[in-house]
Scaffold this motif. Sequence first.
Motif, PDB file in Angstrom:
ATOM      1  N   ALA A 239       0.832  -1.206   0.000  1.00  0.00           N
ATOM      2  CA  ALA A 239       0.000   0.000   0.000  1.00  0.00           C
ATOM      3  C   ALA A 239       0.867   1.256   0.000  1.00  0.00           C
ATOM      4  N   ALA A 240       1.946   1.233   0.783  1.00  0.00           N
ATOM      5  CA  ALA A 240       2.827   2.401   0.848  1.00  0.00           C
ATOM      6  C   ALA A 240       3.512   2.642  -0.485  1.00  0.00           C
ATOM      7  N   ARG A 241       3.934   1.583  -1.139  1.00  0.00           N
ATOM      8  CA  ARG A 241       4.612   1.754  -2.427  1.00  0.00           C
ATOM      9  C   ARG A 241       3.651   2.225  -3.516  1.00  0.00           C
ATOM     10  N   ARG A 242       2.372   1.942  -3.370  1.00  0.00           N
ATOM     11  CA  ARG A 242       1.409   2.474  -4.347  1.00  0.00           C
ATOM     12  C   ARG A 242       1.299   3.988  -4.252  1.00  0.00           C
ATOM     13  N   LEU A 243       1.528   4.519  -3.042  1.00  0.00           N
ATOM     14  CA  LEU A 243       1.426   5.966  -2.836  1.00  0.00           C
ATOM     15  C   LEU A 243       2.748   6.677  -3.080  1.00  0.00           C
ATOM     16  N   SER A 244       3.850   6.021  -2.794  1.00  0.00           N
ATOM     17  CA  SER A 244       5.160   6.671  -2.924  1.00  0.00           C
ATOM     18  C   SER A 244       6.206   5.647  -3.338  1.00  0.00           C
ATOM     19  N   HIS A 245       6.914   5.940  -4.441  1.00  0.00           N
ATOM     20  CA  HIS A 245       7.924   5.016  -4.947  1.00  0.00           C
ATOM     21  C   HIS A 245       9.285   5.228  -4.304  1.00  0.00           C
ATOM     22  N   ASP A 246       9.534   6.424  -3.766  1.00  0.00           N
ATOM     23  CA  ASP A 246      10.881   6.724  -3.263  1.00  0.00           C
ATOM     24  C   ASP A 246      10.950   6.976  -1.760  1.00  0.00           C
ATOM     25  N   LEU A 247       9.849   6.804  -1.028  1.00  0.00           N
ATOM     26  CA  LEU A 247       9.869   7.006   0.421  1.00  0.00           C
ATOM     27  C   LEU A 247      10.729   5.929   1.092  1.00  0.00           C
ATOM     28  N   PRO A 248      11.652   6.299   1.973  1.00  0.00           N
ATOM     29  CA  PRO A 248      12.412   5.280   2.718  1.00  0.00           C
ATOM     30  C   PRO A 248      11.471   4.460   3.605  1.00  0.00           C
ATOM     31  N   ILE A 249      11.469   3.147   3.415  1.00  0.00           N
ATOM     32  CA  ILE A 249      10.626   2.252   4.206  1.00  0.00           C
ATOM     33  C   ILE A 249      11.521   1.239   4.906  1.00  0.00           C
ATOM     34  N   LEU A 250      11.527   1.279   6.228  1.00  0.00           N
ATOM     35  CA  LEU A 250      12.325   0.366   7.035  1.00  0.00           C
ATOM     36  C   LEU A 250      11.385  -0.642   7.683  1.00  0.00           C
ATOM     37  N   VAL A 251      11.724  -1.928   7.586  1.00  0.00           N
ATOM     38  CA  VAL A 251      10.802  -2.978   8.005  1.00  0.00           C
ATOM     39  C   VAL A 251      11.495  -3.967   8.930  1.00  0.00           C
ATOM     40  N   ARG A 252      10.784  -4.354   9.984  1.00  0.00           N
ATOM     41  CA  ARG A 252      11.248  -5.445  10.849  1.00  0.00           C
ATOM     42  C   ARG A 252      10.756  -6.756  10.268  1.00  0.00           C
ATOM     43  N   ALA A 253      11.678  -7.620   9.928  1.00  0.00           N
ATOM     44  CA  ALA A 253      11.343  -8.914   9.326  1.00  0.00           C
ATOM     45  C   ALA A 253      11.477 -10.021  10.360  1.00  0.00           C
TER      46      ALA A 253
ATOM     47  N   ASP B 202      12.575 -13.333   9.676  1.00  0.00           N
ATOM     48  CA  ASP B 202      13.819 -14.057   9.458  1.00  0.00           C
ATOM     49  C   ASP B 202      14.401 -13.631   8.108  1.00  0.00           C
ATOM     50  N   SER B 203      15.488 -14.271   7.713  1.00  0.00           N
ATOM     51  CA  SER B 203      16.167 -13.882   6.481  1.00  0.00           C
ATOM     52  C   SER B 203      15.316 -14.138   5.247  1.00  0.00           C
ATOM     53  N   THR B 204      14.536 -15.205   5.260  1.00  0.00           N
ATOM     54  CA  THR B 204      13.671 -15.507   4.115  1.00  0.00           C
ATOM     55  C   THR B 204      12.606 -14.428   3.944  1.00  0.00           C
ATOM     56  N   HIS B 205      11.991 -14.063   5.064  1.00  0.00           N
ATOM     57  CA  HIS B 205      10.980 -12.995   5.038  1.00  0.00           C
ATOM     58  C   HIS B 205      11.625 -11.671   4.628  1.00  0.00           C
ATOM     59  N   ALA B 206      12.841 -11.419   5.104  1.00  0.00           N
ATOM     60  CA  ALA B 206      13.537 -10.177   4.765  1.00  0.00           C
ATOM     61  C   ALA B 206      13.811 -10.085   3.270  1.00  0.00           C
ATOM     62  N   ALA B 207      14.255 -11.175   2.677  1.00  0.00           N
ATOM     63  CA  ALA B 207      14.523 -11.173   1.236  1.00  0.00           C
ATOM     64  C   ALA B 207      13.250 -10.892   0.443  1.00  0.00           C
ATOM     65  N   ARG B 208      12.144 -11.431   0.904  1.00  0.00           N
ATOM     66  CA  ARG B 208      10.869 -11.191   0.218  1.00  0.00           C
ATOM     67  C   ARG B 208      10.462  -9.719   0.320  1.00  0.00           C
ATOM     68  N   LEU B 209      10.681  -9.116   1.476  1.00  0.00           N
ATOM     69  CA  LEU B 209      10.327  -7.701   1.664  1.00  0.00           C
ATOM     70  C   LEU B 209      11.199  -6.797   0.805  1.00  0.00           C
ATOM     71  N   ILE B 210      12.492  -7.114   0.720  1.00  0.00           N
ATOM     72  CA  ILE B 210      13.391  -6.341  -0.131  1.00  0.00           C
ATOM     73  C   ILE B 210      12.914  -6.394  -1.581  1.00  0.00           C
ATOM     74  N   ALA B 211      12.523  -7.576  -2.024  1.00  0.00           N
ATOM     75  CA  ALA B 211      12.057  -7.735  -3.401  1.00  0.00           C
ATOM     76  C   ALA B 211      10.762  -6.964  -3.656  1.00  0.00           C
ATOM     77  N   GLN B 212       9.960  -6.754  -2.604  1.00  0.00           N
ATOM     78  CA  GLN B 212       8.675  -6.069  -2.758  1.00  0.00           C
ATOM     79  C   GLN B 212       8.789  -4.556  -2.582  1.00  0.00           C
TER      80      GLN B 212
END
Length: 582
Positions: free
Chosen positions: A500-514, A516-526
Motif C-alpha cells: 500500500a505504501a509503495r502504491r502511494l510513494s515510490h521513493d519514500l524510505p521504508i524500514l521494516v522489521r522482518a 527471518d532472512s527468508t521474510h527479509a529477502a521477500r520484503l526487499i524484493a517487494q
Amino acid sequence: MEELRLQDAVVFLAAAALVIPIAKRLEWSPVLGFLLVGLAVGPYGLARLAEQHEWLRYVLVTDVAGVRALAELGVVFLLFMIGLELTLKRLWGMRRLVFGMGSAQILLTGIAIGAIAWSFGNSLEASVILGSCLALSSTAIVMQLLTEQGRFGTAVGRGSFAMLLAQHLAVVPMLFVVGSLGARAGGSLAATFGLAITEALLAMLLILGVGRLIARPMFRYVSSLNSPDLFMAATLLIIIATAAATHAAGLSAALGAFLAGLLFAETEFQHEIAVNIEPFKGLLLGLFFMSIGMIIDPLEILANPMWIGLSIVGLITIKTVLTAGLARLFGFTRGQALEMGLLLGQGGEFAFVVIGYAALFALVPLATAQFMLIVVSATMFLAPLIARVARRLGAAIDAREQSGAEPHIDVAPDLEDHVIIVGYGRTGRLLAELLDRQHVAHVALDMNADHVSGLRAKGAPVYLGDASRTAMLEKVRLRHAAALVVSADDQHATERVLAAARRLSHDLPILVRAHDSTHAARLIAQGATQVVPEVLEAGLQLGQLLLQHIGLPADAAREVVEIERAASLSALAPRSDDKRPG
C-alpha cells in the motif's frame, strides 16, 4: 555571575537524585517536582527558619541569586538545542503555523494584556512592554512536557511548537524596543518600534554571518583532530561566547544561544553536537525549574491574595481563550485547541528578562515589575498541573464529538518530514521515544483497539487504523513523510502495508522489521528500503556476548559481528536485474 555556594550545588544534585525517580514512580512530571523542591528549600520556604536553626543554612538555599545565575544556563542550552534542530526546511514546512497562527497569537494577546495594563494607569510604553512579554509562554516548561508525554507527533505538539518558535523570533525585536524606548529622548512609539525591528534584523544577520565565517571552519579543524574532548570544549565555547556577545549587546543570552544553534543546523556537526549537549541541558533545566520555585514567596501572595489570584487566573484565561480561538481558525479540533490554549497559558522565562530590562530603564515601575514577576512565576509553577488537566479535557471533548464516527487522525493538515510507525508494540514505542528525544514529529498506527486506547490516554500519538489501506496512509500524510517504519508481528500484514505504501510513494524510505532472512529477502524484493531480520539480529547480539565471555576483547567481538551483519544483509539485497514493484 553571582557567587554559587558549593552547598547550593549539593542541595540541587540531591534534589535531582530524589525528584527524578519519585516523579517517574508516581507518573508525575519532573518539572513539577523540581518546582516543589525549589519552593521548599528556597529562601521563602524552609530557609526562613535558618535564623532560628543555624544548621539549616548548610542544607537549604538562603540566597537564590547565585543559583539563578547558573540556572539561566539551562535556558541557554535549551534555546541552543532548539536552534540546532530548526532547519530552514523545517521552518518553511511550518510557515503557516509559525508566521500565521504564532504571529497572530503574539499580536492579539499582546494587545489584550497591554490594554488591561493601560486601563490600570500604566504608561503607554509600560503597557506595550507588559503586553508583549506576557504574550510569551515558557519554552522550557512546554518543551519538557511535550517531550515527557511523547506529544511531538500530535497536532497539539506541532501547533504548540510552532507558536513557541514564533515567540522566539519575536523576542529579539522586543528587547530592541525596550532598549530604544529607554534611550530615546523623544519621537513616536511607532518610529521607535520600526527602528528596533531594523536593528534586531541587522544584529541577527551580523551574528549569523560572522558565525558562518568563524565557527564552521573552526569545527572542521577540530573534527579533523579526532579529539572528543576538544570537540566538546569547542561546542561549549561557541554556545557561551555567542550568549555572552548578545548579552553584552543588550540582548538575551538565550537568544544568542538560539542563533548559535542555527549556525550548525543542517551541517555535518549537528547530531554530534546534540548528543554532547543533551546532558548539560537536562541537568541545568532542572536547576532552572528549581530557581522558579525559589522566587515564589507564599507570604507575598497571602499578603495580596485577591489581586495576585485574579491576575494569575486572568493571564491564563486570556491566553487560553485567544490561543484556542486561533487554533480553531487554523483547523484544529475543539479538544486540540483547548489543550493548546491551556498548555501555553502560562507566562514565560523571557518575561523575567524583558521586565527586568524595562525596570532597569524605569519604563515599568519597580512595584509593578515585582508584582508581575510573582504572577508569571506562579503561572509557571501551575503549568504542569494544568497540562495534565488540559490533556484529559481535550481528549474527552474530541472523544465525545467523534462518538460513533470513524476514528479521527488528528495530525496537522500541513505535517511534513515526520516519521510514520506501523505497529506500536515494544519496538514501536522504543522508536517513538528515540524520535521524541530528537524532537522529530511522528505518528503511529496499530490495530489493537485496547492497546491504542490505553496509550492515547497517556498522550501517545498512536491511532487505531489499518495501515494496509491507502486511505489510512493518506490520512497520516505518507506522501509528505520523511520515512515509514513497519514493525508489525504478522508477516502477511507487513507485506500488505508495504504494498500500500509503495502504491502511494515510490521513493519514500521504508524500514521494516522482518521475522527471518527468508521474510527479509521477500520484503526487499517487494520494495522495502532496508530490513532488520529479528532472528538474525538476536543471533548476532547473542553471538557478540558469547565471544566476549569466551575471552575475545569487546572491540574485536563487535568487529566480528559487524562483518557478519554486513555479509548477511548484503545477501538480502536484490540483484541488479531485480525490478522493484512500482
